[in-house]
Design a protein around this motif. Structure first.
Motif, PDB file in Angstrom:
ATOM      1  N   LEU A 193      80.830   5.786  -8.899  1.00 16.49           N
ATOM      2  CA  LEU A 193      81.399   6.957  -8.858  1.00 16.49           C
ATOM      3  C   LEU A 193      80.772   8.320  -9.480  1.00 16.49           C
ATOM      4  CD1 LEU A 193      85.081   5.754  -9.350  1.00 16.49           C
ATOM      5  CD2 LEU A 193      83.827   6.366  -7.222  1.00 16.49           C
ATOM      6  N   ASN A 194      80.078   7.822 -10.459  1.00 17.48           N
ATOM      7  CA  ASN A 194      79.255   9.040 -11.122  1.00 17.48           C
ATOM      8  C   ASN A 194      78.056   9.401 -10.346  1.00 17.48           C
ATOM      9  OD1 ASN A 194      80.809   8.982 -13.405  1.00 17.48           O
ATOM     10  ND2 ASN A 194      79.558   7.799 -14.714  1.00 17.48           N
ATOM     11  N   GLN A 195      77.541   8.709  -9.566  1.00 20.10           N
ATOM     12  CA  GLN A 195      76.305   8.996  -8.819  1.00 20.10           C
ATOM     13  C   GLN A 195      76.867   9.735  -7.639  1.00 20.10           C
ATOM     14  OE1 GLN A 195      72.969   8.490  -9.367  1.00 20.10           O
ATOM     15  NE2 GLN A 195      73.006   9.921  -7.691  1.00 20.10           N
ATOM     16  N   ARG A 196      77.833   9.342  -7.221  1.00 17.06           N
ATOM     17  CA  ARG A 196      78.463  10.367  -5.856  1.00 17.06           C
ATOM     18  C   ARG A 196      78.931  11.613  -6.435  1.00 17.06           C
ATOM     19  NH1 ARG A 196      82.681   5.702  -3.153  1.00 17.06           N
ATOM     20  NH2 ARG A 196      81.031   4.302  -2.352  1.00 17.06           N
ATOM     21  N   THR A 197      79.437  11.710  -7.757  1.00 12.75           N
ATOM     22  CA  THR A 197      79.640  13.159  -8.236  1.00 12.75           C
ATOM     23  C   THR A 197      78.323  13.776  -8.353  1.00 12.75           C
ATOM     24  OG1 THR A 197      81.528  12.319  -9.431  1.00 12.75           O
ATOM     25  CG2 THR A 197      80.512  14.388 -10.313  1.00 12.75           C
ATOM     26  N   ARG A 198      77.194  13.160  -9.020  1.00 11.79           N
ATOM     27  CA  ARG A 198      76.032  13.803  -8.941  1.00 11.79           C
ATOM     28  C   ARG A 198      75.345  14.521  -7.396  1.00 11.79           C
ATOM     29  NH1 ARG A 198      75.159   9.430 -12.592  1.00 11.79           N
ATOM     30  NH2 ARG A 198      75.331   9.974 -14.565  1.00 11.79           N
ATOM     31  N   ASN A 199      75.784  13.505  -6.463  1.00 10.65           N
ATOM     32  CA  ASN A 199      75.142  14.029  -5.135  1.00 10.65           C
ATOM     33  C   ASN A 199      76.208  15.027  -4.495  1.00 10.65           C
ATOM     34  OD1 ASN A 199      73.457  12.046  -5.337  1.00 10.65           O
ATOM     35  ND2 ASN A 199      74.689  10.465  -4.152  1.00 10.65           N
ATOM     36  N   GLY A 200      77.398  15.609  -5.286  1.00 10.99           N
ATOM     37  CA  GLY A 200      78.052  16.487  -4.855  1.00 10.99           C
ATOM     38  C   GLY A 200      79.256  16.252  -4.097  1.00 10.99           C
ATOM     39  N   TRP A 201      79.627  14.701  -3.793  1.00 13.29           N
ATOM     40  CA  TRP A 201      80.651  14.363  -3.233  1.00 13.29           C
ATOM     41  C   TRP A 201      81.920  14.479  -4.126  1.00 13.29           C
ATOM     42  CZ3 TRP A 201      79.345  14.683   1.488  1.00 13.29           C
ATOM     43  CH2 TRP A 201      78.291  14.054   1.830  1.00 13.29           C
ATOM     44  N   TRP A 202      82.992  14.922  -3.463  1.00 12.65           N
ATOM     45  CA  TRP A 202      84.418  15.291  -4.228  1.00 12.65           C
ATOM     46  C   TRP A 202      85.217  13.875  -4.111  1.00 12.65           C
ATOM     47  CZ3 TRP A 202      85.661  18.269  -7.696  1.00 12.65           C
ATOM     48  CH2 TRP A 202      87.073  18.373  -8.276  1.00 12.65           C
ATOM     49  N   LEU A 203      85.726  13.450  -5.210  1.00 13.24           N
ATOM     50  CA  LEU A 203      86.525  12.098  -5.493  1.00 13.24           C
ATOM     51  C   LEU A 203      87.811  12.778  -5.621  1.00 13.24           C
ATOM     52  CD1 LEU A 203      83.957  10.062  -7.679  1.00 13.24           C
ATOM     53  CD2 LEU A 203      84.086  10.349  -5.179  1.00 13.24           C
ATOM     54  N   GLY A 204      88.899  12.191  -5.023  1.00  6.83           N
ATOM     55  CA  GLY A 204      90.176  12.545  -5.247  1.00  6.83           C
ATOM     56  C   GLY A 204      90.732  13.655  -4.356  1.00  6.83           C
ATOM     57  N   PRO A 205      92.157  14.078  -4.562  1.00  5.67           N
ATOM     58  CA  PRO A 205      92.435  15.094  -3.812  1.00  5.67           C
ATOM     59  C   PRO A 205      91.978  16.484  -4.185  1.00  5.67           C
ATOM     60  CG  PRO A 205      94.208  14.423  -5.543  1.00  5.67           C
ATOM     61  CD  PRO A 205      92.738  13.528  -5.567  1.00  5.67           C
ATOM     62  N   ALA A 206      92.086  17.541  -3.568  1.00  3.14           N
ATOM     63  CA  ALA A 206      91.495  18.653  -3.335  1.00  3.14           C
ATOM     64  C   ALA A 206      92.247  19.466  -4.707  1.00  3.14           C
ATOM     65  CB  ALA A 206      91.360  19.604  -2.244  1.00  3.14           C
ATOM     66  N   PRO A 207      91.553  20.231  -5.526  1.00  7.37           N
ATOM     67  CA  PRO A 207      92.310  21.159  -6.271  1.00  7.37           C
ATOM     68  C   PRO A 207      92.827  22.185  -5.811  1.00  7.37           C
ATOM     69  CG  PRO A 207      89.904  20.760  -7.117  1.00  7.37           C
ATOM     70  CD  PRO A 207      90.129  20.242  -5.688  1.00  7.37           C
ATOM     71  N   TYR A 208      93.866  23.012  -6.305  1.00  7.03           N
ATOM     72  CA  TYR A 208      94.610  24.176  -5.614  1.00  7.03           C
ATOM     73  C   TYR A 208      93.513  25.027  -5.433  1.00  7.03           C
ATOM     74  CZ  TYR A 208      97.775  28.087  -5.327  1.00  7.03           C
ATOM     75  OH  TYR A 208      98.615  28.887  -4.537  1.00  7.03           O
ATOM     76  N   GLY A 209      93.613  25.729  -4.306  1.00  3.96           N
ATOM     77  CA  GLY A 209      92.816  26.661  -3.639  1.00  3.96           C
ATOM     78  C   GLY A 209      91.545  26.282  -2.863  1.00  3.96           C
ATOM     79  N   TYR A 210      91.407  24.780  -2.871  1.00  2.24           N
ATOM     80  CA  TYR A 210      90.367  24.315  -1.941  1.00  2.24           C
ATOM     81  C   TYR A 210      91.148  23.227  -1.135  1.00  2.24           C
ATOM     82  CZ  TYR A 210      86.741  25.600  -5.354  1.00  2.24           C
ATOM     83  OH  TYR A 210      85.864  26.426  -5.833  1.00  2.24           O
ATOM     84  N   ARG A 211      90.592  22.799   0.105  1.00  2.77           N
ATOM     85  CA  ARG A 211      90.824  21.859   1.074  1.00  2.77           C
ATOM     86  C   ARG A 211      89.592  20.457   1.225  1.00  2.77           C
ATOM     87  NH1 ARG A 211      88.720  22.754   5.882  1.00  2.77           N
ATOM     88  NH2 ARG A 211      87.818  24.885   6.160  1.00  2.77           N
ATOM     89  N   LEU A 212      89.906  19.551   1.584  1.00  2.00           N
ATOM     90  CA  LEU A 212      88.813  18.771   1.653  1.00  2.00           C
ATOM     91  C   LEU A 212      88.183  18.882   3.032  1.00  2.00           C
ATOM     92  CD1 LEU A 212      90.493  15.370   0.241  1.00  2.00           C
ATOM     93  CD2 LEU A 212      88.805  16.892  -0.772  1.00  2.00           C
ATOM     94  N   THR A 213      87.077  18.803   3.178  1.00  2.00           N
ATOM     95  CA  THR A 213      86.319  18.249   4.390  1.00  2.00           C
ATOM     96  C   THR A 213      85.484  17.237   4.512  1.00  2.00           C
ATOM     97  OG1 THR A 213      84.378  19.704   3.712  1.00  2.00           O
ATOM     98  CG2 THR A 213      85.979  21.003   4.658  1.00  2.00           C
ATOM     99  N   GLN A 214      85.432  16.365   5.639  1.00  2.00           N
ATOM    100  CA  GLN A 214      84.749  15.355   5.623  1.00  2.00           C
ATOM    101  C   GLN A 214      83.216  15.591   6.052  1.00  2.00           C
ATOM    102  OE1 GLN A 214      86.665  12.450   8.228  1.00  2.00           O
ATOM    103  NE2 GLN A 214      87.818  11.508   6.602  1.00  2.00           N
ATOM    104  N   HIS A 215      82.380  14.529   5.510  1.00  2.00           N
ATOM    105  CA  HIS A 215      80.881  14.751   5.773  1.00  2.00           C
ATOM    106  C   HIS A 215      80.321  13.344   5.672  1.00  2.00           C
ATOM    107  CE1 HIS A 215      80.646  19.338   5.267  1.00  2.00           C
ATOM    108  NE2 HIS A 215      81.574  18.789   4.306  1.00  2.00           N
ATOM    109  N   CYS A 216      79.222  13.017   6.727  1.00  2.00           N
ATOM    110  CA  CYS A 216      78.733  11.613   6.797  1.00  2.00           C
ATOM    111  C   CYS A 216      77.596  11.614   5.711  1.00  2.00           C
ATOM    112  CB  CYS A 216      78.264  11.192   8.287  1.00  2.00           C
ATOM    113  SG  CYS A 216      77.645   9.633   8.274  1.00  2.00           S
ATOM    114  N   ALA A 217      77.791  10.678   4.681  1.00  2.00           N
ATOM    115  CA  ALA A 217      76.623  10.512   4.124  1.00  2.00           C
ATOM    116  C   ALA A 217      75.608   9.750   4.516  1.00  2.00           C
ATOM    117  CB  ALA A 217      77.201   9.986   2.624  1.00  2.00           C
TER     118      ALA A 217
END
Length: 211
Positions: free
Chosen positions: A48-72
């Motif tokens: 999970l830490n490596q995914r975060t370092r790669n810039g992927w978002w884990l969990g629900p979007a914070p207020y003011g944002y929405r989630l978008t899907q990307h193929c890693a």
């Protein structure tokens, strides 16, 4: 899992061969399972830490944002991952919350009341499970103003066992991963409840965690 079970059988086999009684064998088995769970937790955390370092978002979007899907597709096993994108209906509310807190010195409670008085201007946050609007509360306001996602970076490991971790322990994405809604100086002023002068503006990615 298979390798771990082989190690467990080997350990128990040695215990039996060594003359361990039933109680000792049970103790060895319980300890082996605990060791496995600790090892599994460490491995999961590292992934999970490596995914975060790669810039992927884990969990629900914070207020003011929405989630978008990307193929890693650059990973060993391509998977769909999430990044954050601007929520056009709510993004403008985030800078207002920070401004009220930093410059107007309003409390979280006062900000929640102000937001509640104009729902058309300040859309309510959505429940991550049901998708239904939630009422503004001081806790929601505090969650927003302490979330480093608004700096444009993915971040995690901000708590340990339910307690806040020091900023040096936070795990950040190595590069900006989504549009920022707040400048570093404003965010850290809110985080520390201490307004910084304009010349203290920190715009370099390498300074994202600076005070």
């Amino acid at each position: 899992m298979g390798a771990w079970w082989r190690r467990l059988r080997f350990t128990l086999g040695r215990a039996v061969a060594g003359g361990a009684d039933v109680r000792e064998q049970r103790h060895i088995r319980v300890q082996a399972v605990r060791d496995y769970h600790r090892d599994l937790a460490r491995r999961s955390q590292a992934v999970l830490n490596q995914r975060t370092r790669n810039g992927w978002w884990l969990g629900p979007a914070p207020y003011g944002y929405r989630l978008t899907q990307h193929c890693a597709d650059h990973e060993a096993h391509p998977r769909w991952r999430h990044r954050l994108a601007i929520d056009p209906d709510r993004a403008a509310v985030v800078p207002a919350i920070f401004a009220w807190f930093v410059h107007d010195r309003l409390t979280d409670h006062a900000i929640a009341i102000r937001l509640s008085t104009a729902p058309d201007q300040y859309p309510r946050p959505l429940d991550h499970t049901t998708g239904q609007p939630r009422h503004w509360t001081p806790a929601i306001v505090r969650t927003i103003r302490t979330n480093p996602a608004y700096l444009g970076y993915a971040a995690r490991e901000r708590t340990h066992d339910g307690r806040p971790a020091s900023r040096d322990e936070w795990v950040w994405s190595t590069e900006p991963s989504h549009p920022a809604l707040i400048s570093p100086s404003t965010f850290w002023a809110a985080y520390n409840r201490d307004s910084l002068p304009p010349e203290a503006e920190l715009d370099e990615p390498s300074q994202r965690g600076a005070v």
